[in-house]
Design a protein around this motif. Structure first.
Motif, PDB file in Angstrom:
ATOM      1  N   GLU A   1      -5.366  13.031   8.477  1.00 26.54           N
ATOM      2  CA  GLU A   1      -5.746  14.331   7.905  1.00 26.54           C
ATOM      3  C   GLU A   1      -4.687  14.837   6.927  1.00 26.54           C
ATOM      4  OE1 GLU A   1      -8.697  15.769   8.406  1.00 26.54           O
ATOM      5  OE2 GLU A   1      -9.139  13.943   9.559  1.00 26.54           O
ATOM      6  N   HIS A   2      -3.515  14.240   6.949  1.00 28.15           N
ATOM      7  CA  HIS A   2      -2.414  14.657   6.082  1.00 28.15           C
ATOM      8  C   HIS A   2      -2.255  13.749   4.864  1.00 28.15           C
ATOM      9  CE1 HIS A   2      -0.769  17.637   8.987  1.00 28.15           C
ATOM     10  NE2 HIS A   2      -1.414  16.866   9.836  1.00 28.15           N
ATOM     11  N   VAL A   3      -3.166  12.807   4.697  1.00 25.50           N
ATOM     12  CA  VAL A   3      -3.096  11.852   3.592  1.00 25.50           C
ATOM     13  C   VAL A   3      -4.009  12.297   2.453  1.00 25.50           C
ATOM     14  CG1 VAL A   3      -3.555   9.467   2.892  1.00 25.50           C
ATOM     15  CG2 VAL A   3      -2.536   9.937   5.138  1.00 25.50           C
ATOM     16  N   ALA A   4      -3.426  12.450   1.263  1.00 23.16           N
ATOM     17  CA  ALA A   4      -4.237  12.764   0.089  1.00 23.16           C
ATOM     18  C   ALA A   4      -4.969  11.526  -0.405  1.00 23.16           C
ATOM     19  CB  ALA A   4      -3.350  13.326  -1.026  1.00 23.16           C
ATOM     20  N   GLY A   5      -4.256  10.396  -0.441  1.00 24.95           N
ATOM     21  CA  GLY A   5      -4.883   9.182  -0.940  1.00 24.95           C
ATOM     22  C   GLY A   5      -3.955   7.997  -0.909  1.00 24.95           C
ATOM     23  N   LEU A   6      -4.461   6.903  -1.441  1.00 27.29           N
ATOM     24  CA  LEU A   6      -3.760   5.628  -1.427  1.00 27.29           C
ATOM     25  C   LEU A   6      -3.674   5.081  -2.847  1.00 27.29           C
ATOM     26  CD1 LEU A   6      -5.732   4.038   1.559  1.00 27.29           C
ATOM     27  CD2 LEU A   6      -3.579   5.324   1.689  1.00 27.29           C
TER      28      LEU A   6
ATOM     29  N   LYS B   1       8.231  13.278  13.207  1.00 30.62           N
ATOM     30  CA  LYS B   1       8.993  13.742  14.363  1.00 30.62           C
ATOM     31  C   LYS B   1      10.435  14.055  13.987  1.00 30.62           C
ATOM     32  CE  LYS B   1       6.403  11.388  18.039  1.00 30.62           C
ATOM     33  NZ  LYS B   1       6.458  10.310  19.067  1.00 30.62           N
ATOM     34  N   ILE B   2      10.893  13.495  12.869  1.00 29.03           N
ATOM     35  CA  ILE B   2      12.282  13.641  12.456  1.00 29.03           C
ATOM     36  C   ILE B   2      12.426  14.628  11.305  1.00 29.03           C
ATOM     37  CG2 ILE B   2      14.251  12.385  11.476  1.00 29.03           C
ATOM     38  CD1 ILE B   2      13.168   9.898  12.979  1.00 29.03           C
ATOM     39  N   LEU B   3      11.462  14.626  10.389  1.00 30.96           N
ATOM     40  CA  LEU B   3      11.563  15.460   9.188  1.00 30.96           C
ATOM     41  C   LEU B   3      10.181  15.887   8.742  1.00 30.96           C
ATOM     42  CD1 LEU B   3      10.558  13.213   6.975  1.00 30.96           C
ATOM     43  CD2 LEU B   3      12.925  12.473   7.108  1.00 30.96           C
ATOM     44  N   GLU B   4      10.136  16.783   7.758  1.00 27.38           N
ATOM     45  CA  GLU B   4       8.862  17.201   7.187  1.00 27.38           C
ATOM     46  C   GLU B   4       8.469  16.258   6.069  1.00 27.38           C
ATOM     47  OE1 GLU B   4       7.965  21.936   7.689  1.00 27.38           O
ATOM     48  OE2 GLU B   4       8.970  21.279   5.860  1.00 27.38           O
ATOM     49  N   LEU B   5       7.248  15.765   6.143  1.00 27.19           N
ATOM     50  CA  LEU B   5       6.653  15.072   5.016  1.00 27.19           C
ATOM     51  C   LEU B   5       5.971  16.136   4.162  1.00 27.19           C
ATOM     52  CD1 LEU B   5       5.068  12.015   6.864  1.00 27.19           C
ATOM     53  CD2 LEU B   5       7.269  12.121   5.681  1.00 27.19           C
TER      54      LEU B   5
ATOM     55  N   LEU C   1       0.860  -1.178   0.000  1.00 27.49           N
ATOM     56  CA  LEU C   1       0.000   0.000   0.000  1.00 27.49           C
ATOM     57  C   LEU C   1       0.899   1.232   0.000  1.00 27.49           C
ATOM     58  CD1 LEU C   1      -2.960   1.122   0.378  1.00 27.49           C
ATOM     59  CD2 LEU C   1      -2.359   1.319   2.803  1.00 27.49           C
ATOM     60  N   VAL C   2       0.646   2.150  -0.930  1.00 30.83           N
ATOM     61  CA  VAL C   2       1.417   3.383  -1.004  1.00 30.83           C
ATOM     62  C   VAL C   2       0.537   4.544  -0.535  1.00 30.83           C
ATOM     63  CG1 VAL C   2       2.605   5.015  -2.528  1.00 30.83           C
ATOM     64  CG2 VAL C   2       2.906   2.543  -2.852  1.00 30.83           C
ATOM     65  N   VAL C   3       1.057   5.293   0.427  1.00 28.86           N
ATOM     66  CA  VAL C   3       0.369   6.459   0.982  1.00 28.86           C
ATOM     67  C   VAL C   3       0.928   7.717   0.340  1.00 28.86           C
ATOM     68  CG1 VAL C   3      -0.010   7.815   3.083  1.00 28.86           C
ATOM     69  CG2 VAL C   3      -0.094   5.307   3.172  1.00 28.86           C
ATOM     70  N   VAL C   4       0.048   8.601  -0.096  1.00 30.16           N
ATOM     71  CA  VAL C   4       0.455   9.865  -0.708  1.00 30.16           C
ATOM     72  C   VAL C   4       0.095  11.008   0.246  1.00 30.16           C
ATOM     73  CG1 VAL C   4       0.270  11.362  -2.728  1.00 30.16           C
ATOM     74  CG2 VAL C   4       0.010   8.874  -2.984  1.00 30.16           C
ATOM     75  N   ILE C   5       1.083  11.821   0.559  1.00 34.59           N
ATOM     76  CA  ILE C   5       0.886  12.942   1.482  1.00 34.59           C
ATOM     77  C   ILE C   5       0.231  14.126   0.759  1.00 34.59           C
ATOM     78  CG2 ILE C   5       2.050  14.602   2.998  1.00 34.59           C
ATOM     79  CD1 ILE C   5       2.020  11.735   4.066  1.00 34.59           C
ATOM     80  N   GLY C   6      -0.790  14.710   1.396  1.00 29.20           N
ATOM     81  CA  GLY C   6      -1.483  15.837   0.784  1.00 29.20           C
ATOM     82  C   GLY C   6      -1.298  17.149   1.514  1.00 29.20           C
ATOM     83  N   LYS C   7      -0.721  17.082   2.712  1.00 26.24           N
ATOM     84  CA  LYS C   7      -0.530  18.288   3.522  1.00 26.24           C
ATOM     85  C   LYS C   7       0.757  18.119   4.320  1.00 26.24           C
ATOM     86  CE  LYS C   7      -4.165  19.545   5.783  1.00 26.24           C
ATOM     87  NZ  LYS C   7      -5.229  19.563   6.837  1.00 26.24           N
ATOM     88  N   THR C   8       1.582  19.168   4.380  1.00 23.66           N
ATOM     89  CA  THR C   8       2.847  19.100   5.111  1.00 23.66           C
ATOM     90  C   THR C   8       2.631  18.558   6.515  1.00 23.66           C
ATOM     91  OG1 THR C   8       3.768  20.947   3.858  1.00 23.66           O
ATOM     92  CG2 THR C   8       4.814  20.431   5.953  1.00 23.66           C
ATOM     93  N   ALA C   9       3.434  17.575   6.879  1.00 23.48           N
ATOM     94  CA  ALA C   9       3.310  16.929   8.187  1.00 23.48           C
ATOM     95  C   ALA C   9       4.605  17.093   8.970  1.00 23.48           C
ATOM     96  CB  ALA C   9       2.977  15.447   8.021  1.00 23.48           C
ATOM     97  N   ARG C  10       4.505  17.701  10.126  1.00 25.33           N
ATOM     98  CA  ARG C  10       5.659  17.866  11.023  1.00 25.33           C
ATOM     99  C   ARG C  10       5.162  17.718  12.455  1.00 25.33           C
ATOM    100  NH1 ARG C  10      10.293  16.935  12.715  1.00 25.33           N
ATOM    101  NH2 ARG C  10      11.802  18.585  13.158  1.00 25.33           N
ATOM    102  N   ASN C  11       5.734  16.764  13.192  1.00 25.64           N
ATOM    103  CA  ASN C  11       5.313  16.480  14.573  1.00 25.64           C
ATOM    104  C   ASN C  11       3.808  16.232  14.667  1.00 25.64           C
ATOM    105  OD1 ASN C  11       7.890  16.700  15.847  1.00 25.64           O
ATOM    106  ND2 ASN C  11       7.761  18.928  15.622  1.00 25.64           N
ATOM    107  N   VAL C  12       3.326  15.356  13.802  1.00 18.50           N
ATOM    108  CA  VAL C  12       1.893  15.052  13.732  1.00 18.50           C
ATOM    109  C   VAL C  12       1.554  13.936  14.714  1.00 18.50           C
ATOM    110  CG1 VAL C  12       0.078  14.138  12.228  1.00 18.50           C
ATOM    111  CG2 VAL C  12       1.717  15.794  11.343  1.00 18.50           C
ATOM    112  N   SER C  13       0.450  14.070  15.406  1.00 23.42           N
ATOM    113  CA  SER C  13      -0.012  13.011  16.308  1.00 23.42           C
ATOM    114  C   SER C  13      -0.696  11.916  15.498  1.00 23.42           C
ATOM    115  CB  SER C  13      -0.996  13.574  17.332  1.00 23.42           C
ATOM    116  OG  SER C  13      -2.197  13.975  16.699  1.00 23.42           O
ATOM    117  N   GLU C  14      -0.787  10.718  16.085  1.00 24.32           N
ATOM    118  CA  GLU C  14      -1.452   9.622  15.385  1.00 24.32           C
ATOM    119  C   GLU C  14      -2.924   9.932  15.144  1.00 24.32           C
ATOM    120  OE1 GLU C  14      -0.799   5.564  16.273  1.00 24.32           O
ATOM    121  OE2 GLU C  14       1.250   5.858  17.004  1.00 24.32           O
ATOM    122  N   SER C  15      -3.548  10.636  16.036  1.00 19.67           N
ATOM    123  CA  SER C  15      -4.971  10.949  15.868  1.00 19.67           C
ATOM    124  C   SER C  15      -5.212  11.899  14.695  1.00 19.67           C
ATOM    125  CB  SER C  15      -5.545  11.541  17.149  1.00 19.67           C
ATOM    126  OG  SER C  15      -4.875  12.746  17.499  1.00 19.67           O
TER     127      SER C  15
END
Length: 280
Positions: free
Chosen positions: A143-148, A228-232, A125-139
């Motif tokens: 919300e940062h996923v554009a699609g699969l 937590k380490i880098l920006e997605l 499964l490939v996840v595509v990021i739709g919104k910059t993610a930095r220090n994002v919580s699991e909950s």
């Protein structure tokens, strides 16, 4: 919503028809399939009310990778316990992350050149990021996923394990070793995007069958750990790991040969069909 790269142009797929995004939006959004992730919220707001009735039939052989030029590709190793066991290793609670290089990306119907050696299959499964993610919580991660989309982390095992330490990134980045497609499907299309079936079929024989709910680290956990380490970044992709059934784990091991057909399927997304061919 389903987004595809049709002969290099961004389209919305509805049933058996495709609508060209640039034409439909009267130039508001680019025809470039990669550019849309940089304005994902604006695009999805517009797309929800777009009139797709004028879509036209299309040839699946014209589909290319839905995310052709991501700035970053991440891949996760040993993320299913049964896969780790079949290759004699132990799945780690800390995600094992490496990269695949952008030049390895190809489409869902493309031929994959065989470079020699032991070429293996790994549906993911490939996840595509739709919104910059930095220090994002699991909950908040989804919300940062554009699609699969469907991916194959094709691996040449000799190169992968050559040297003093494993060369994962090189062994998995030969030309054509990252087919993706047939399109991106937004999370709202799934009853539960955390639990979907995936499988690999080689020359008509099922080799892999699993469910994403069996991941050691879930999609949300992966996004949290990496952010937590880098920006997605928008348009980045994450290959989330493969279930058991790879060629390396068979007794005796079996690998892909020139002429083989590799079919990769994920429930709710679709399938890819890639032929293994001789290097030109």
């Amino acid at each position: 919503m389903r987004l595809a790269n049709l002969s290099g142009r961004l389209v919305i797929v509805s049933g058996s028809k495709a609508s060209d995004v640039e034409a439909l939006s009267i130039g508001r959004f680019s025809s470039d399939p990669q550019a849309i992730y940089g304005e994902w919220d604006e695009f999805t707001t517009w797309a929800r009310t777009a009139d797709l009735t004028a879509g036209v039939p299309f040839d699946h052989h014209d589909l290319l990778a839905p995310v052709p030029r991501p700035r970053q590709i991440f891949a996760v190793g040993l993320n299913y316990q049964e896969h780790a066991s079949e290759v004699g290793l132990v799945a780690s609670k800390v995600p094992i992350v490496f990269t695949k290089f952008v030049s390895s990306i190809t489409g869902p119907r493309a031929d994959v050149p065989h470079p020699g050696g032991d070429v293996d299959w790994e549906v993911e499964l490939v996840v595509v990021i739709g919104k910059t993610a930095r220090n994002v919580s699991e909950s908040d991660a989804w919300e940062h996923v554009a699609g699969l989309t469907v991916g194959q982390d094709i691996s040449e095992r000799i190169t992968q394990h050559e040297g003093a330490t494993p060369q994962f990134s090189l062994g998995k980045s030969f030309p054509g070793f990252s087919p993706m497609g047939p399109w991106l499907v937004t999370p709202d299309e799934f009853s539960d995007p955390r639990d979907i079936a995936l499988e690999t079929i080689v020359n008509g024989a099922t080799r892999q069958r699993g469910r994403t709910s069996d991941m050691v680290a879930s999609v949300a956990t992966l996004i949290t750990a990496m952010s937590k380490i880098l920006e997605l970044l928008p348009g980045d992709i994450i290959f989330t790991g493969t279930p058991s059934g790879v060629g390396l784990g068979m007794k005796p091991p079996q690998f892909l040969s020139v002429g083989d057909e590799l079919v990769s399927r994920i429930e709710g997304i679709g399938e890819m069909r890639n032929r293994i061919v001789a290097v030109a």
